[in-house]
Write a protein that holds these residues in place. Structure first.
Motif: not given
Ligand SMILES: Nc1cc(-c2cccs2)n[nH]1
Length: 246
Positions: A185-189, A237-246, A211-216, A197-205
């Motif tokens: 997954y992408p990393v930020y600091t 099953a792995e694919l269904n676990k994620a909301d790919l939104g593609l 956060i785990a879901r976002f990263r997956r 440019n903002q860090v994804p909000e969820v990572l500050l939550s």
């Protein structure tokens, strides 16, 4: 873990004295010796190559220096449980090196790397070496290098970093690319706002589940876009676990 590397350009492997691998060698976690193939020649010109039977451009590496270099590493004297050492032969005609293979090799006690140059090593060497080695031609990818040294630098680093004690924090080996068949997954600091440019909000939550879901989701999304070939290997099953939104 013992690594032996045989090359006509031993200085090419000097970077393995640096940084992480260099420290592992100093700490005794890794024994690594580089051998000059020309030390196993006996003519005035220290000849390691000759013209190819059957014609064709370029030169082929002579078998005898390789046989003497490989014999000098005393294969066949291993204890029964240790088994024969693995002889990794970088080649565009090898199996493609992967993280899974790096993990396999990290479980071995002794790895020997044969760095070919020119048009390659006389094939009889690989057949002959099978008496005392588990021979594995290994490709870094589908492109052609001038020699095996660059491939060995990559493979030794990929294997050595998996050995206990080599990387400071073993947790950093988890959730890496290809660890679970997915890209990382992408990393930020800091700063959180950098040039607008903002860090994804969820990572500050502070919400660890989100956060785990976002990263997956990001792992799956990245993999689907950049490496669809890896997605094909994932379970539904792995694919269904994620909301790919593609
Ligand atoms: N993947 C890969 C390996 C190689 C070579 C190894 C030895 C000479 S060229 N090219 N590409």
């Amino acid at each position: 873990m013992r690594f032996d590397v045989i090359s006509i350009f031993p200085e090419y492997l000097a970077p393995l004295e640096l940084s992480l691998i260099g420290k592992a060698r100093q700490d005794g976690l890794v024994q690594l010796t580089v051998h000059d193939l020309r030390d196993f020649t006996h003519d005035r010109h220290r000849t390691v190559d000759d013209t190819p039977y059957g014609g064709g451009a370029g030169m082929v590496m002579k078998p005898e220096p390789w046989a003497q270099a490989l014999e000098s590493l005393k294969p066949g004297t291993e204890t029964l449980e240790a088994g024969q050492p693995v002889l990794v032969v970088p080649s565009p005609a090898g199996e493609v090196f992967t993280q899974a293979i790096a993990e396999e090799l990290a479980a071995e006690e002794h790895l020997v790397f044969a760095c070919g140059r020119y048009e390659g090593i006389d094939e009889r060497v690989l057949e002959w070496a099978a008496q005392n080695y588990r021979v594995r031609p290994m490709s870094l990818g589908d492109y052609v290098l001038n020699g095996g040294e660059v491939a060995v630098l990559a493979m030794v680093e990929a294997v050595a970093r998996l050995l206990p004690g080599v990387v400071g924090n073993p947790e950093s080996l988890i959730e890496e690319s290809h660890q679970d068949g997915l890209l990382e997954y992408p990393v930020y600091t800091k700063p959180s706002d950098w040039r607008d440019n903002q860090v994804p909000e969820v990572l500050l939550s502070g919400n660890h589940a989100k956060i785990a879901r976002f990263r997956r989701d990001e792992q799956l999304r990245r993999t689907a876009v950049r490496r669809p070939d890896l997605i094909a290997q994932l379970s539904v099953a792995e694919l269904n676990k994620a909301d790919l939104g593609l």
